[in-house]
Design a protein around this motif. Structure first.
Motif, PDB file in Angstrom:
ATOM      1  N   CYS A  54      51.755  64.080  44.914  1.00 10.07           N
ATOM      2  CA  CYS A  54      52.455  62.858  44.527  1.00 10.07           C
ATOM      3  C   CYS A  54      53.446  63.138  43.396  1.00 10.07           C
ATOM      4  O   CYS A  54      53.482  64.246  42.846  1.00 10.07           O
ATOM      5  CB  CYS A  54      51.466  61.775  44.115  1.00 10.07           C
ATOM      6  N   LEU A  55      54.246  62.135  43.054  1.00 10.28           N
ATOM      7  CA  LEU A  55      55.241  62.258  41.995  1.00 10.28           C
ATOM      8  C   LEU A  55      54.944  61.257  40.887  1.00 10.28           C
ATOM      9  O   LEU A  55      54.786  60.059  41.142  1.00 10.28           O
ATOM     10  CB  LEU A  55      56.651  62.006  42.548  1.00 10.28           C
ATOM     11  N   VAL A  56      54.860  61.764  39.661  1.00 11.61           N
ATOM     12  CA  VAL A  56      54.637  60.944  38.471  1.00 11.61           C
ATOM     13  C   VAL A  56      55.979  60.751  37.779  1.00 11.61           C
ATOM     14  O   VAL A  56      56.579  61.707  37.291  1.00 11.61           O
ATOM     15  CB  VAL A  56      53.634  61.632  37.522  1.00 11.61           C
ATOM     16  N   GLY A  57      56.457  59.530  37.764  1.00  7.92           N
ATOM     17  CA  GLY A  57      57.782  59.256  37.220  1.00  7.92           C
ATOM     18  C   GLY A  57      57.901  59.547  35.735  1.00  7.92           C
ATOM     19  O   GLY A  57      56.955  59.367  34.967  1.00  7.92           O
ATOM     20  N   SER A  58      59.075  60.025  35.349  1.00  8.97           N
ATOM     21  CA  SER A  58      59.397  60.244  33.934  1.00  8.97           C
ATOM     22  C   SER A  58      60.904  60.209  33.774  1.00  8.97           C
ATOM     23  O   SER A  58      61.621  60.902  34.501  1.00  8.97           O
ATOM     24  CB  SER A  58      58.869  61.592  33.447  1.00  8.97           C
ATOM     25  N   ASP A  59      61.382  59.420  32.841  1.00 12.29           N
ATOM     26  CA  ASP A  59      62.804  59.476  32.504  1.00 12.29           C
ATOM     27  C   ASP A  59      63.103  60.861  31.947  1.00 12.29           C
ATOM     28  O   ASP A  59      62.313  61.419  31.177  1.00 12.29           O
ATOM     29  CB  ASP A  59      63.147  58.414  31.461  1.00 12.29           C
ATOM     30  N   LEU A  60      64.233  61.431  32.354  1.00 10.39           N
ATOM     31  CA  LEU A  60      64.614  62.779  31.947  1.00 10.39           C
ATOM     32  C   LEU A  60      65.929  62.764  31.178  1.00 10.39           C
ATOM     33  O   LEU A  60      66.789  61.909  31.426  1.00 10.39           O
ATOM     34  CB  LEU A  60      64.762  63.680  33.174  1.00 10.39           C
ATOM     35  N   THR A  61      66.085  63.699  30.265  1.00 15.68           N
ATOM     36  CA  THR A  61      67.342  63.817  29.529  1.00 15.68           C
ATOM     37  C   THR A  61      68.386  64.602  30.316  1.00 15.68           C
ATOM     38  O   THR A  61      69.571  64.548  30.010  1.00 15.68           O
ATOM     39  CB  THR A  61      67.109  64.505  28.175  1.00 15.68           C
ATOM     40  N   ALA A  62      67.938  65.364  31.307  1.00 18.53           N
ATOM     41  CA  ALA A  62      68.832  66.125  32.192  1.00 18.53           C
ATOM     42  C   ALA A  62      68.014  66.510  33.417  1.00 18.53           C
ATOM     43  O   ALA A  62      66.781  66.393  33.424  1.00 18.53           O
ATOM     44  CB  ALA A  62      69.375  67.375  31.497  1.00 18.53           C
ATOM     45  N   GLY A  63      68.693  66.966  34.468  1.00 21.42           N
ATOM     46  CA  GLY A  63      68.000  67.315  35.693  1.00 21.42           C
ATOM     47  C   GLY A  63      67.107  68.532  35.542  1.00 21.42           C
ATOM     48  O   GLY A  63      67.219  69.308  34.586  1.00 21.42           O
ATOM     49  N   HIS A  64      66.212  68.702  36.494  1.00 20.27           N
ATOM     50  CA  HIS A  64      65.328  69.870  36.508  1.00 20.27           C
ATOM     51  C   HIS A  64      66.143  71.160  36.536  1.00 20.27           C
ATOM     52  O   HIS A  64      67.188  71.252  37.179  1.00 20.27           O
ATOM     53  CB  HIS A  64      64.403  69.816  37.723  1.00 20.27           C
ATOM     54  N   HIS A  65      65.666  72.165  35.827  1.00 26.22           N
ATOM     55  CA  HIS A  65      66.281  73.491  35.717  1.00 26.22           C
ATOM     56  C   HIS A  65      67.602  73.451  34.943  1.00 26.22           C
ATOM     57  O   HIS A  65      68.443  74.322  35.088  1.00 26.22           O
ATOM     58  CB  HIS A  65      66.493  74.116  37.102  1.00 26.22           C
ATOM     59  N   ASN A  66      67.749  72.453  34.088  1.00 27.60           N
ATOM     60  CA  ASN A  66      68.905  72.310  33.212  1.00 27.60           C
ATOM     61  C   ASN A  66      68.445  72.568  31.779  1.00 27.60           C
ATOM     62  O   ASN A  66      67.363  72.128  31.379  1.00 27.60           O
ATOM     63  CB  ASN A  66      69.484  70.892  33.364  1.00 27.60           C
ATOM     64  N   GLY A  67      69.246  73.258  30.989  1.00 33.03           N
ATOM     65  CA  GLY A  67      68.863  73.592  29.622  1.00 33.03           C
ATOM     66  C   GLY A  67      68.643  72.398  28.722  1.00 33.03           C
ATOM     67  O   GLY A  67      67.984  72.508  27.687  1.00 33.03           O
ATOM     68  N   ASP A  68      69.174  71.233  29.085  1.00 26.94           N
ATOM     69  CA  ASP A  68      68.993  70.007  28.300  1.00 26.94           C
ATOM     70  C   ASP A  68      67.784  69.196  28.755  1.00 26.94           C
ATOM     71  O   ASP A  68      67.544  68.096  28.266  1.00 26.94           O
ATOM     72  CB  ASP A  68      70.245  69.128  28.400  1.00 26.94           C
ATOM     73  N   PHE A  69      66.999  69.723  29.694  1.00 30.18           N
ATOM     74  CA  PHE A  69      65.867  69.006  30.282  1.00 30.18           C
ATOM     75  C   PHE A  69      64.816  68.660  29.231  1.00 30.18           C
ATOM     76  O   PHE A  69      64.454  69.470  28.392  1.00 30.18           O
ATOM     77  CB  PHE A  69      65.243  69.881  31.374  1.00 30.18           C
ATOM     78  N   ASP A  70      64.317  67.439  29.305  1.00 26.60           N
ATOM     79  CA  ASP A  70      63.179  67.007  28.504  1.00 26.60           C
ATOM     80  C   ASP A  70      62.555  65.806  29.205  1.00 26.60           C
ATOM     81  O   ASP A  70      63.232  65.088  29.943  1.00 26.60           O
ATOM     82  CB  ASP A  70      63.597  66.656  27.078  1.00 26.60           C
ATOM     83  N   ILE A  71      61.263  65.589  28.976  1.00 19.25           N
ATOM     84  CA  ILE A  71      60.540  64.527  29.677  1.00 19.25           C
ATOM     85  C   ILE A  71      60.166  63.393  28.731  1.00 19.25           C
ATOM     86  O   ILE A  71      60.278  63.512  27.508  1.00 19.25           O
ATOM     87  CB  ILE A  71      59.265  65.071  30.338  1.00 19.25           C
TER      88      ILE A  71
END
Length: 435
Positions: A387-404
């Protein structure tokens, strides 16, 4: 199960930030594995390492030189030497909580590897200004597996604290090398999950907003990861260019032709070349080139079509330029289909676990090597779900700006715990009916 949610939420954040600070890429997660193993051991879990959970002869995409360096780095970070000895060069750990009472075998999977991405150095990047940014240049937890590991540890301590109220057996798998789909098949073929009645895995984020649970993501793509090693002959580019055999030229020919493979009429297909390394100098005919790529397809037949095209193109490009080519498999994923019984269960539990919205289906559109684990469990008569657990992200997956959104870890823990409690309760009720 009784859980102090406020204290648990704080520990989840602490775990996640620690793992974020010490990221390790696929097959190099020695510090991460040691840290997890130490915490699980202190809670009374029986631990399983190396060949007990991974079929070594089916491992893909593991570089011995990188592994040696990773072990040295892990020791400098504080990894326990006895854990490293138990790993025997293979990362990841399985944990068993045996209640000693009759009941189902339930397995939960958490991936723990980071990705080869340079984390943002911008002061506005939260891990940086709060002091838990990556200490390993070029490697970062830019996908959310640090949160997955933290969620797994939160579940582990909650289960251990409530062991007397549980039945059956619970297996926790902290999996290495999910990135590149490099470990799922090897874990499946080890047989460690063959007695599992119920299997649950999840991913945080994936373009699902905070507060939302997706019970049945769709369209998991089969995938093949590959490296093409072209071997030519060096020569001086000015004095005798005719004497060389240009491996770089062969690789470039392969790239252009692979990106031109016709997409298939029967469904979604993909191909990508992510890296190309070649040459030693401006005035030297390149004798070696390494091309790293992948194919995808929405079923095994479509992915096989793409991969066969890649193989033909690689051989043709090598022949055209008078070089040799070696094709090396680096990872694999197959399709994934959830059991509807498990989908319905999570749909009912979502609102009671801290999810404001429960969505039944959403396109996944990527590949996951949990697919091999799901397939193995289902093939032995068990039920499984991803399943997928939603989380707002600061940038897309595999991006250096990524954060959850770190507040989303606690609902994930509660969802897994509620599912375990329900599945064990069903077993108890069935036994009472039989009696």
């Amino acid at each position: 199960m009784t859980v102090d949610e406020q204290a648990l939420a704080q520990r989840l954040m602490n775990y996640r930030r620690e793992f974020h600070r010490y990221p390790e890429s696929a097959w190099c997660e020695f510090f991460t594995t040691s840290r997890i193993a130490g915490l699980l051991q202190s809670q009374g879990y029986e631990l399983f390492f190396s060949d007990a959970i991974i079929a070594r002869n089916t491992i893909m995409g593991r570089d011995d030189a990188n592994v040696i360096k990773a072990q040295e780095r892990a020791i400098s970070w504080g990894a326990e030497l006895d854990h490293l000895a138990q790993m025997n060069g293979i990362t990841g750990v399985g944990a068993l909580l045996d209640t000693g009472r009759p009941g189902p075998v339930i397995a939960l999977r958490f991936d723990i590897d980071a990705v080869d991405v340079m984390e943002s150095q911008d002061d506005s990047h939260r891990p940086r200004f709060l002091g838990f940014a990556s200490l390993s240049p070029g490697v970062a937890h830019a996908c959310g597996h640090d949160a997955h590991a933290a969620i797994g540890l939160g579940i582990a301590e909650s289960l251990a604290a409530n062991k007397n109220a549980l039945c059956g057996k619970i297996k926790l798998l902290f999996q290495p090398a999910e990135e590149g789909c490099r470990a799922g098949k090897a874990i499946a073929e080890s047989g460690w999950l063959d007695d599992v009645d119920y299997f649950i895995a999840a991913h945080i984020g994936m373009n699902v907003p905070s507060g939302t649970l997706v019970c049945d993501p769709q369209h998991f793509l089969c995938s093949s990861k590959f490296d093409l090693h072209f071997k030519g002959k060096p020569a001086h580019a000015g004095i005798e260019p005719n004497a060389g055999r240009n491996a770089l030229a062969a690789a470039c020919t392969a790239v252009t032709q692979m990106l031109s493979i016709p997409r298939h009429r029967d469904g979604m297909t993909r191909v990508n070349v992510g890296q190309l390394h070649a040459g030693d100098g401006r005035n030297v005919i390149p004798a070696n080139a390494v091309l790293m790529g992948e194919t995808r397809g929405e079923n095994r037949e479509l992915n096989s079509y793409m991969y066969q095209q890649v193989e033909q193109i690689a051989q043709a490009a090598a022949l055209m330029h008078g070089v040799k080519v070696d094709i090396k498999a680096q990872g694999e994923a197959i399709g994934l289909h959830n059991d509807q019984e498990m989908v319905e269960l999570l749909g009912r539990l979502g609102p009671f676990s801290g999810f404001a919205e429960v969505v039944r289906e959403k396109d996944f559109g990527a590949s996951e090597d949990a697919s091999y684990l799901v397939d193995r469990v289902q093939g032995n008569g068990g039920k499984a779900i991803y399943c997928l657990v939603g989380s707002d992200l600061t940038a897309g997956h595999h991006n250096g700006d990524f954060d959850i959104d770190e507040s989303r870890m606690l609902p994930a823990v509660k969802l897994f715990l509620n599912a375990i409690e329900h599945l064990q309760g069903e077993t108890i009720h069935k036994e009472e009916e039989v009696a």
